[in-house]
Enzyme design. Structure first.
Site, short mmCIF file in Angstrom:
data_model
loop_
_atom_site.label_atom_id
_atom_site.label_comp_id
_atom_site.label_asym_id
_atom_site.label_seq_id
_atom_site.Cartn_x
_atom_site.Cartn_y
_atom_site.Cartn_z
N ASP A 1 -18.09 -77.23 33.22
CA ASP A 1 -19.03 -77.04 31.92
C ASP A 1 -18.19 -76.44 30.90
O ASP A 1 -18.51 -75.65 30.14
CB ASP A 1 -20.29 -76.25 32.20
CG ASP A 1 -21.32 -76.43 31.00
OD1 ASP A 1 -21.22 -77.38 30.11
OD2 ASP A 1 -22.20 -75.59 31.08
N LEU B 1 -15.45 -58.47 29.77
CA LEU B 1 -13.93 -58.62 29.61
C LEU B 1 -13.79 -58.12 28.20
O LEU B 1 -14.60 -58.48 27.41
CB LEU B 1 -13.74 -60.05 29.71
CG LEU B 1 -13.88 -60.62 31.11
CD1 LEU B 1 -13.52 -62.12 31.16
CD2 LEU B 1 -12.96 -59.80 32.29
#
Length: 274
Positions: free
Chosen positions: A182, A84
């Site tokens: 998380d 990304l």
């Protein structure tokens, strides 16, 4: 399996040397320019990577508007994902996207398979009551593991177990939302197409699990909270925040040692005194 073999098995060919990426405590991660574009390659235990790939797919399928890397392949101890590109910081879009992610609920808390939070095995066998899930699948296993590793005294462990067995007296049960599992700040990226989530340990549980993780080591900022909670947080949010931070700080105690002991006991104090 070597990285070049993993790429070759996916019909990818590196066009430049791999660039090591920082930020991972548990696995080795590289950015690799290939003939098909840039990818991220992660090397770790094969079973943990398989569960992570499945979690990424679940987050992508949720349709929250948050960006999630597409998994290109997962085999031989390698997870290959799309890379990304960096974009602007937008905490309001993160808050809105996380609210959308958690909008779909289910009856049972948990997941169809176990996974891991860091190197710690994360049991996810479903339970219909969220308080029982938090106690039996999250707090008690880590309290026991810390005891076995001499990281908690008997008295400290009994105090923590008491908090776990007291949940029904103050925490309402609730439908189970999809959570990242998380979501500390290092697992949030701001990409060219908006906020992105990486390194999940997904399951279904109380939505505050993700928010408490975001606030554990930082502050997502007012714009995030205004977008995530348009009407404001629940009145018992401070206590919920402390409760849902107890699991990750226990995990840090188990993984990294006594430097996190004070954080565990301080968090327990916040749960007990709220």
């Amino acid at each position: 399996m070597r990285l070049d073999q993993a790429l070759e098995s996916l019909a990818l060919l590196a066009t430049a040397p791999p660039e090591a990426l920082s930020g991972g405590d548990m696995a080795k991660v590289w950015r690799v320019q290939t003939t098909q574009g840039a990818v991220v390659a992660k090397a770790d235990d094969a079973e943990r990577l398989d569960a992570e790939a499945e979690g990424l797919a679940a987050l992508r399928a949720a349709g929250s508007g948050l960006q999630v890397p597409e998994v290109i392949g997962c085999e031989g101890g390698w997870l290959i994902m799309e890379a990304l590109e960096a974009g602007r910081h937008d905490p309001a879009m993160l808050g809105e996207g996380l609210r959308r992610l958690q909008a779909s609920t289910a009856k049972d808390h948990g997941w169809w398979r176990d996974n891991a939070c860091g190197r710690t095995p994360q049991p996810n066998a479903p339970l219909s009551d969220g308080r029982a899930f938090q106690r039996e699948r999250r707090l008690l296993p880590l309290i026991d593991a810390c005891m076995v590793n001499s990281l908690l005294s008997h008295a400290q462990a009994e105090r923590l177990r008491g908090l776990a067995h007291d949940l029904e007296t103050w925490l309402p049960d609730a439908p189970a939302c999809l959570v990242h599992g998380d979501l500390w700040s290092g697992n949030v990226l701001y990409s060219a197409h908006g906020p992105a989530l990486i390194d999940p340990a997904v399951y279904r549980h109380y939505p505050e699990v993700d928010v408490a993780m975001l606030t554990l080591f930082g502050d997502p900022g007012p714009a995030f909270f205004e977008a995530y909670w348009p009407a404001g947080p629940a009145s018992d949010w401070p206590r919920r925040e402390a409760l849902f931070q107890l699991y990750p700080v226990l995990n840090h105690l188990l993984l990294f040692g006594r430097g996190f002991h004070r954080a565990v006991m301080t968090t327990a104090d916040r749960v007990a005194s709220a």
